[in-house]
Scaffold this motif. Structure first.
Motif, PDB file in Angstrom:
ATOM      1  N   PHE A 141      -0.182  12.512   4.580  1.00  0.00           N
ATOM      2  CA  PHE A 141      -0.390  11.570   3.643  1.00  0.00           C
ATOM      3  C   PHE A 141       0.672  10.380   3.945  1.00  0.00           C
ATOM      4  O   PHE A 141       0.217   9.335   3.808  1.00  0.00           O
ATOM      5  CB  PHE A 141       0.280  12.160   2.284  1.00  0.00           C
ATOM      6  N   GLN A 142       1.634  10.333   4.801  1.00  0.00           N
ATOM      7  CA  GLN A 142       2.766   9.719   5.317  1.00  0.00           C
ATOM      8  C   GLN A 142       2.197   8.556   5.732  1.00  0.00           C
ATOM      9  O   GLN A 142       2.182   7.452   5.839  1.00  0.00           O
ATOM     10  CB  GLN A 142       4.080  10.152   6.126  1.00  0.00           C
ATOM     11  N   GLY A 145       0.231   6.171   4.080  1.00  0.00           N
ATOM     12  CA  GLY A 145       0.657   4.658   3.525  1.00  0.00           C
ATOM     13  C   GLY A 145       0.805   5.898   2.088  1.00  0.00           C
ATOM     14  O   GLY A 145       1.688   4.789   1.568  1.00  0.00           O
ATOM     15  N   TYR A 146       1.414   6.666   1.884  1.00  0.00           N
ATOM     16  CA  TYR A 146       1.668   7.248   0.420  1.00  0.00           C
ATOM     17  C   TYR A 146       3.581   7.672   1.086  1.00  0.00           C
ATOM     18  O   TYR A 146       3.403   8.179   1.919  1.00  0.00           O
ATOM     19  CB  TYR A 146       0.605   7.970   0.113  1.00  0.00           C
ATOM     20  N   GLY A 147       3.763   7.169  -0.526  1.00  0.00           N
ATOM     21  CA  GLY A 147       4.678   7.910  -0.348  1.00  0.00           C
ATOM     22  C   GLY A 147       5.083   9.375  -1.198  1.00  0.00           C
ATOM     23  O   GLY A 147       4.181   9.823  -1.333  1.00  0.00           O
ATOM     24  N   VAL A 148       5.837  10.784  -0.390  1.00  0.00           N
ATOM     25  CA  VAL A 148       5.613  11.957   0.010  1.00  0.00           C
ATOM     26  C   VAL A 148       7.189  12.763  -0.230  1.00  0.00           C
ATOM     27  O   VAL A 148       7.923  12.042  -0.141  1.00  0.00           O
ATOM     28  CB  VAL A 148       5.169  12.857   0.795  1.00  0.00           C
ATOM     29  N   VAL A 173      11.755  13.065   5.271  1.00  0.00           N
ATOM     30  CA  VAL A 173      10.764  13.653   4.621  1.00  0.00           C
ATOM     31  C   VAL A 173      11.971  14.614   3.331  1.00  0.00           C
ATOM     32  O   VAL A 173      11.741  15.322   3.575  1.00  0.00           O
ATOM     33  CB  VAL A 173       9.105  14.274   4.697  1.00  0.00           C
ATOM     34  N   GLU A 174      11.655  13.880   2.425  1.00  0.00           N
ATOM     35  CA  GLU A 174      12.625  14.238   1.013  1.00  0.00           C
ATOM     36  C   GLU A 174      11.963  15.763   0.528  1.00  0.00           C
ATOM     37  O   GLU A 174      11.057  16.079   0.444  1.00  0.00           O
ATOM     38  CB  GLU A 174      12.662  13.233   0.129  1.00  0.00           C
ATOM     39  N   VAL A 175      13.724  16.548   0.575  1.00  0.00           N
ATOM     40  CA  VAL A 175      12.714  17.657   0.107  1.00  0.00           C
ATOM     41  C   VAL A 175      13.310  17.954  -1.261  1.00  0.00           C
ATOM     42  O   VAL A 175      14.569  18.134  -0.631  1.00  0.00           O
ATOM     43  CB  VAL A 175      12.962  18.802   1.359  1.00  0.00           C
ATOM     44  N   LEU A 176      13.276  18.557  -2.295  1.00  0.00           N
ATOM     45  CA  LEU A 176      14.092  19.465  -3.415  1.00  0.00           C
ATOM     46  C   LEU A 176      14.186  20.759  -3.088  1.00  0.00           C
ATOM     47  O   LEU A 176      13.086  20.927  -3.286  1.00  0.00           O
ATOM     48  CB  LEU A 176      13.840  18.459  -4.251  1.00  0.00           C
ATOM     49  N   GLY A 177      15.198  21.127  -3.314  1.00  0.00           N
ATOM     50  CA  GLY A 177      15.013  22.841  -3.688  1.00  0.00           C
ATOM     51  C   GLY A 177      16.391  22.804  -4.800  1.00  0.00           C
ATOM     52  O   GLY A 177      17.582  22.536  -4.151  1.00  0.00           O
TER      53      GLY A 177
END
Ligand SMILES: Nc1nc2c(ncn2[C@@H]2O[C@H](COP(=O)(O)OP(=O)(O)OP(=O)(O)O)[C@@H](O)[C@H]2O)c(=O)[nH]1
Ligand SMILES: [Mg+2]
Length: 325
Positions: A141-142, A145-148, A173-177
């Motif tokens: 997806f990146q 051109g998409y923000g992921v 890629v930002e990972v939230l946890g």
């Protein structure tokens, strides 16, 4: 991946799609058609024995009884009316019939930029390929051109969060946890809220592996979906089951049970490179009527392919003597 390699990867995407598929589906192709010319040459005609042999091979590749029967019947009709008379027309007829079985399941996974984020929940049994496929999808997806953003929803397995976070760091890629032991639903809720607030295009939520027979863990998935809906009524946009093709009929059982428990929107079938039973794709499609979004044909990032029935079938039934699929 360096800038140059990145560009090359983009340019070669179409070629990779084909050659990667050919390589990845080799084991199944070997069963189905590797020596089909020899087979026909030995009898000099396409007779009942040849058709029986092909039927056996389709069954061995896990295409499924109903689909196999219907394909063989259609090809037999072609033989009767003279449309199928040699090995080339035989392979063409087999391909056409098999493609027709899959074309109902071709909808692409669309990213709706007007409704951010498109949220994707990844589910499946242990080791099916959820986390690596999450990474491959994020890169894909990146590139488009998409923000992921990713949600580290496998809070169960020790080091799962760190694994995803490390991957995110390396790939920007930002990972939230919230760490191991946290509530997976709460992780998904927070990540979706953050992605929505920031207008991120795509949020992919990884989850812990679980067996479809583990009621409590299946309930947890229902809960994850429920809390995601509190942030966005239409979330998750996609609930994708990741199944390992090497598990054959068991993959079919998993698909059935997960679908019953949590309403899937599609499937990703991994490890097709590791099995001669790639025909399981037909059985799953036939029985569940769900789109297969992507297939995994190897461990590298480029080995995750968008599922395109025609390309898939052509890679399975290559007529090696005279053509590229
Ligand atoms: N050959 C091959 N290996 C794959 C493919 N997809 C994933 N794998 C491998 O499968 C293994 C398990 O992948 P994971 O992504 O960790 O699986 P998971 O579903 O997240 O596992 P749990 O989190 O333990 O439930 C890894 O070694 C991957 O590299 C594929 O298409 N082909
Ligand atoms: Mg995992």
């Amino acid at each position: 991946m360096s800038g140059i390699r990145f560009n090359e990867a983009l340019q070669d995407e179409q070629q990779d799609q084909t050659s990667g598929l050919m390589r990845g589906l080799r084991k199944t192709r070997d069963i189905l058609t590797a020596d089909i010319r020899d087979l026909v040459a030995s009898t000099r005609q396409i007779d009942d024995d040849v058709m029986e042999e092909i039927e056996t091979r389709l069954l061995m590749a896990d295409v499924g009884v109903e689909t196999t029967r219907s394909v063989i019947d259609a090809v037999n009709r072609g033989i009767e009316v003279g449309q199928v008379s040699d090995v080339t027309s035989l392979i063409r007829a087999l391909r056409d019939e098999l493609v027709a079985k899959l074309t109902r399941y071709t909808h692409r996974l669309e990213i709706d930029s007007k409704h951010r984020p498109t949220s994707i929940l990844m589910v499946g049994v242990n080791g099916a390929g959820k986390t690596t496929t999450t990474g491959k999808l994020a890169k894909r997806f990146q590139r488009q051109g998409y923000g992921v953003m990713l949600a580290a929803g496998d809070t169960f397995r020790a080091a799962a969060v760190e694994q995803l976070e490390e991957w995110g760091r390396r790939n920007h890629v930002e990972v939230l946890g919230q760490g191991t032991g946290a509530d997976s639903a709460s992780v998904s809720f927070d990540a979706l809220s953050a992605a929505k607030a920031r207008g991120t295009d795509v949020l992919i939520a990884d989850t812990a592996g679980r067996l479809h027979t583990q009621g409590g863990l299946m309930d947890e998935l229902t809960k994850i979906k429920r809390v995601m809906k509190k942030v966005d009524e239409s979330a998750p946009t996609e609930t994708l089951l990741v199944v390992d093709a090497t598990q054959g009929q068991n993959a079919l059982n998993q698909a059935r049970e997960f679908h019953r428990a949590i309403d899937l929107t599609g499937l990703i079938v991994t490890k097709l490179d590791g099995t001669a039973k790639g025909g399981i794709i037909f059985a799953i499609s036939h029985e569940l009527g769900l789109p297969i979004r992507f297939i995994g044909v190897g461990e590298s990032i480029d080995d995750l392919k968008e599922f395109k029935p025609k390309e898939f079938v052509h890679a399975l039934l290559a007529d090696s003597d005279n053509e590229e699929p």
